[in-house]
Design an enzyme around this catalytic site. Structure first.
Site, PDB file in Angstrom:
ATOM      1  N   CYS A 138      -4.756   8.242   9.511  1.00 53.85           N
ATOM      2  CA  CYS A 138      -4.831   7.691  10.871  1.00 53.85           C
ATOM      3  C   CYS A 138      -4.523   8.755  11.912  1.00 53.85           C
ATOM      4  CB  CYS A 138      -3.822   6.562  11.028  1.00 53.85           C
ATOM      5  SG  CYS A 138      -4.361   5.031  10.299  1.00 53.85           S
ATOM      6  N   ASP A 150       5.021   0.995  12.066  1.00 56.21           N
ATOM      7  CA  ASP A 150       3.786   0.350  11.606  1.00 56.21           C
ATOM      8  C   ASP A 150       3.642  -1.078  12.136  1.00 56.21           C
ATOM      9  OD1 ASP A 150       3.077   2.605  10.288  1.00 56.21           O
ATOM     10  OD2 ASP A 150       3.403   1.849   8.268  1.00 56.21           O
ATOM     11  N   ARG A 165       0.120  15.373  13.148  1.00 61.67           N
ATOM     12  CA  ARG A 165       0.876  14.984  11.957  1.00 61.67           C
ATOM     13  C   ARG A 165       1.044  16.217  11.079  1.00 61.67           C
ATOM     14  NH1 ARG A 165      -1.130   9.082   9.934  1.00 61.67           N
ATOM     15  NH2 ARG A 165       0.887   9.081   8.905  1.00 61.67           N
ATOM     16  N   LYS A 186       0.846  -1.209   0.000  1.00 63.32           N
ATOM     17  CA  LYS A 186       0.000   0.000   0.000  1.00 63.32           C
ATOM     18  C   LYS A 186       0.877   1.254   0.000  1.00 63.32           C
ATOM     19  CE  LYS A 186      -1.743   1.755   4.002  1.00 63.32           C
ATOM     20  NZ  LYS A 186      -1.503   3.204   4.149  1.00 63.32           N
ATOM     21  N   ASN A 187       1.853   1.274   0.896  1.00 61.62           N
ATOM     22  CA  ASN A 187       2.638   2.505   1.061  1.00 61.62           C
ATOM     23  C   ASN A 187       3.571   2.778  -0.116  1.00 61.62           C
ATOM     24  OD1 ASN A 187       1.355   2.928   3.432  1.00 61.62           O
ATOM     25  ND2 ASN A 187       3.116   2.513   4.769  1.00 61.62           N
ATOM     26  N   ARG A 237      -8.371  -0.088   5.010  1.00 64.47           N
ATOM     27  CA  ARG A 237      -7.478   0.826   4.297  1.00 64.47           C
ATOM     28  C   ARG A 237      -6.177   0.133   3.908  1.00 64.47           C
ATOM     29  NH1 ARG A 237      -5.891   4.926   7.870  1.00 64.47           N
ATOM     30  NH2 ARG A 237      -4.469   5.220   6.153  1.00 64.47           N
TER      31      ARG A 237
HETATM   32  C1  UD1 Z   1       4.578   7.129   6.352  1.00 62.57           C
HETATM   33  C2  UD1 Z   1       3.727   5.899   6.193  1.00 62.57           C
HETATM   34  C3  UD1 Z   1       3.253   5.405   7.549  1.00 62.57           C
HETATM   35  C4  UD1 Z   1       4.438   5.216   8.485  1.00 62.57           C
HETATM   36  C5  UD1 Z   1       5.322   6.457   8.519  1.00 62.57           C
HETATM   37  C6  UD1 Z   1       6.619   6.272   9.303  1.00 62.57           C
HETATM   38  C7  UD1 Z   1       2.604   6.041   4.052  1.00 62.57           C
HETATM   39  C8  UD1 Z   1       1.317   6.227   3.333  1.00 62.57           C
HETATM   40  N1  UD1 Z   1       2.578   6.193   5.364  1.00 62.57           N
HETATM   41  O1  UD1 Z   1       3.757   8.141   6.941  1.00 62.57           O
HETATM   42  O2  UD1 Z   1       2.568   4.170   7.343  1.00 62.57           O
HETATM   43  O3  UD1 Z   1       3.927   4.988   9.771  1.00 62.57           O
HETATM   44  O4  UD1 Z   1       5.696   6.829   7.174  1.00 62.57           O
HETATM   45  O5  UD1 Z   1       7.351   5.189   8.814  1.00 62.57           O
HETATM   46  O6  UD1 Z   1       3.631   5.719   3.456  1.00 62.57           O
HETATM   47  N2  UD1 Z   1       6.568  15.079  10.605  1.00 62.57           N
HETATM   48  C9  UD1 Z   1       6.651  16.421  10.923  1.00 62.57           C
HETATM   49  N3  UD1 Z   1       6.523  17.345   9.920  1.00 62.57           N
HETATM   50  C10 UD1 Z   1       6.319  16.978   8.608  1.00 62.57           C
HETATM   51  C11 UD1 Z   1       6.245  15.597   8.292  1.00 62.57           C
HETATM   52  C12 UD1 Z   1       6.362  14.662   9.320  1.00 62.57           C
HETATM   53  O7  UD1 Z   1       6.818  16.789  12.069  1.00 62.57           O
HETATM   54  O8  UD1 Z   1       6.219  17.870   7.742  1.00 62.57           O
HETATM   55  C13 UD1 Z   1       6.714  14.073  11.699  1.00 62.57           C
HETATM   56  C14 UD1 Z   1       5.436  13.249  11.886  1.00 62.57           C
HETATM   57  O9  UD1 Z   1       4.495  13.939  12.695  1.00 62.57           O
HETATM   58  C15 UD1 Z   1       5.984  12.005  12.553  1.00 62.57           C
HETATM   59  C16 UD1 Z   1       7.330  11.827  11.860  1.00 62.57           C
HETATM   60  O10 UD1 Z   1       7.666  13.099  11.313  1.00 62.57           O
HETATM   61  O11 UD1 Z   1       6.168  12.220  13.913  1.00 62.57           O
HETATM   62  C17 UD1 Z   1       7.338  10.777  10.784  1.00 62.57           C
HETATM   63  O12 UD1 Z   1       6.367  11.058   9.829  1.00 62.57           O
HETATM   64  P1  UD1 Z   1       6.529  10.626   8.313  1.00 62.57           P
HETATM   65  O13 UD1 Z   1       7.761   9.807   8.120  1.00 62.57           O
HETATM   66  O14 UD1 Z   1       6.361  11.841   7.464  1.00 62.57           O
HETATM   67  O15 UD1 Z   1       5.262   9.683   8.136  1.00 62.57           O
HETATM   68  P2  UD1 Z   1       4.214   9.651   6.962  1.00 62.57           P
HETATM   69  O16 UD1 Z   1       4.893   9.940   5.660  1.00 62.57           O
HETATM   70  O17 UD1 Z   1       3.030  10.475   7.360  1.00 62.57           O
END
Ligand code: UD1
Length: 419
Positions: A116, A308, A121, A22-23, A400
């Site tokens: 989620c 995850d 986030r 999915k990701n 999902r």
């Molecule tokens: C992706 C994955 C999710 C996984 C996560 C971490 C998908 C669709 N989702 O989510 O399944 O749990 O990676 O491996 O691929 N953050 C900030 N500012 C930003 C962006 C992120 O502070 O602009 C923080 C987030 O709040 C979190 C951390 O960085 O604490 C990691 O987030 P991130 O790696 O961006 O996760 P996702 O891409 O949302």
């Protein structure tokens, strides 16, 4: 509202073919927007998040259709650069359309994404990177309006304060057709990033360094379509391994990306399960009772233990012999599944980012509610090992990420119904 009803206590045994990731599918579907031609994506799991991405592509003027795990996306025409708030709210990944639409057209209007509830986030890293690449960004009543005055984004040197998966993907998507070179320092190293880059390279993009912490992208004026096979889903892999190990069973999982699953397998092995890998297969045999994991299980960016998989492994370890300790370092609110596990008889103490899990002899079935995707899948793991009936509501979260989860569990001998 549908529910999953599990009659637990059955040992799971058998062979299962793993779904596509999915990701990885989501960013690759978004990337197809940059090609301006037809892309054929094989091994694409048919999931609600994937259908959401397809609805967004169609709303932008592309044509996206599915049949038998193949998505065919034609992005010749883009008729708008605006994504409605309703579509944005369907999933977290909607935010990465920003980079692709900006890269292709020089403008886009989005809003904060859904997805989620794992704590706050933010998207600050995404916005700051788009600004560095030439976008002017205004926020207006929750809408995020981005415009590049020159009409084409340009390359930039971007150092991420944290290796965010989504921000790394967004920057790559924006940079592949930008004017000049983009360097991402402290980029995420997740296997799904490599899959996205492999797809883009097949479409003619110039990218190097993916899988490491410094990605270099030389913008190309034009990309082309291609046919591509999506990588296997390493988190679905961790899910089925957790279910089978929690019930003391045996599993042959096929179509697996073995090396990507290593951070999870190396911890699961410490529970006493025998795990062998061969080509694209994993064989797991679990004893009658798992052992607690001695070392603290710390979630970290790849190649660390994946966040995850935290709820999945915890749900298997609640009945292990001894005490396991988890430390959640990626999201600030990712222990919401623990209430459900405690209701089923687990002994878990949560203090900030640490959860202490004292293994109990057995769980009992209960009515529980999934509040996020992997937490919900953790409840399936717990329900399968519990004595009696577990009813899980809120299963739209589980849908999902898992393709035909009840068919897969039934195929392995579990008793599960969707009602
Ligand atoms: C992706 C994955 C999710 C996984 C996560 C971490 C998908 C669709 N989702 O989510 O399944 O749990 O990676 O491996 O691929 N953050 C900030 N500012 C930003 C962006 C992120 O502070 O602009 C923080 C987030 O709040 C979190 C951390 O960085 O604490 C990691 O987030 P991130 O790696 O961006 O996760 P996702 O891409 O949302």
């Amino acid at each position: 509202m549908q529910k999953l009803v599990i009659n637990g206590g059955k040992t799971l045994r058998g062979e299962l073919k793993l779904q596509g990731s999915k990701n990885s599918s989501l960013p690759i579907m978004v990337a197809s927007l940059l090609c301006g031609e037809e892309c054929v994506l094989k091994n694409c799991p048919e999931l609600t998040d994937i259908y959401s991405a397809s609805r967004i592509l169609n709303s932008l003027g592309c044509r996206c259709r599915f049949s038998e795990n193949t998505a065919v996306i034609n992005s010749q025409n883009i008729s708008t650069t605006e994504i409605s708030e309703k579509l944005m709210l369907e999933m977290r990944s909607s935010i990465i359309f920003m980079g692709a639409v900006l890269g292709r057209t020089g403008e886009c209007t989005v809003s904060m994404p859904g997805g989620c509830e794992l704590g706050s986030r933010p998207i600050d890293m995404h916005l700051s990177a788009m600004r560095k690449m030439g976008a002017e960004i205004k926020e207006d009543y929750g809408r995020i309006i981005c415009r590049v005055p020159s009409g084409r984004v340009h390359g930039a040197r971007i150092s991420l304060p944290f290796p965010s998966v989504g921000a790394t993907e967004n920057i790559i998507l924006c940079a592949v057709t930008a004017d000049g070179e983009t360097v991402i320092n402290n980029s995420a190293r997740e296997p799904e990033i490599c899959d996205l880059c492999s797809f883009l390279r097949k479409c003619g993009a110039d990218i190097s360094g993916d899988g490491e912490s410094r990605i270099v992208i030389n913008g190309r004026k034009k990309l082309h379509g291609c046919e591509y096979r999506i990588m296997p889903d390493r988190i679905a892999c961790a899910s089925y391994l957790s279910m089978v190990s929690a019930t003391g069973g045996e599993l042959i999982l096929t179509d697996v990306g073995v090396s990507e699953t290593e951070p999870f397998i190396s911890v699961l092995e410490q529970t006493g399960c025998s795990i062998y890998t061969y080509d694209d297969r994993i064989y797991l045999r679990s004893g009658s009772r798992l052992r607690a994991v001695r070392d603290r299980i710390r979630t970290m960016p790849h190649p660390g233990f994946p966040t995850d998989a935290q709820a999945l492994l915890m749900s298997a370890l609640v009945t292990a012999d001894g005490t396991s300790v988890f430390e959640e370092n990626i999201f600030d609110c990712r222990y919401r599944h623990t209430d459900a596990l405690v209701k089923m008889g687990a002994d878990i103490q949560v203090l900030g980012k640490v959860a202490v899990v004292k293994g109990v002899a057995k769980l009992h079935g209960a009515n529980v509610e999934a509040t996020d995707l992997r937490g919900g899948a953790g409840m399936v793991v717990a329900g399968l090992s519990a004595e009696g009936i577990t009813e899980i509501s809120g299963i739209s979260h589980i849908d999902r990420g898992y393709e035909k989860i009840e068919e897969a569990v039934r195929h392995l001998g579990g008793e599960i119904q969707r009602v």
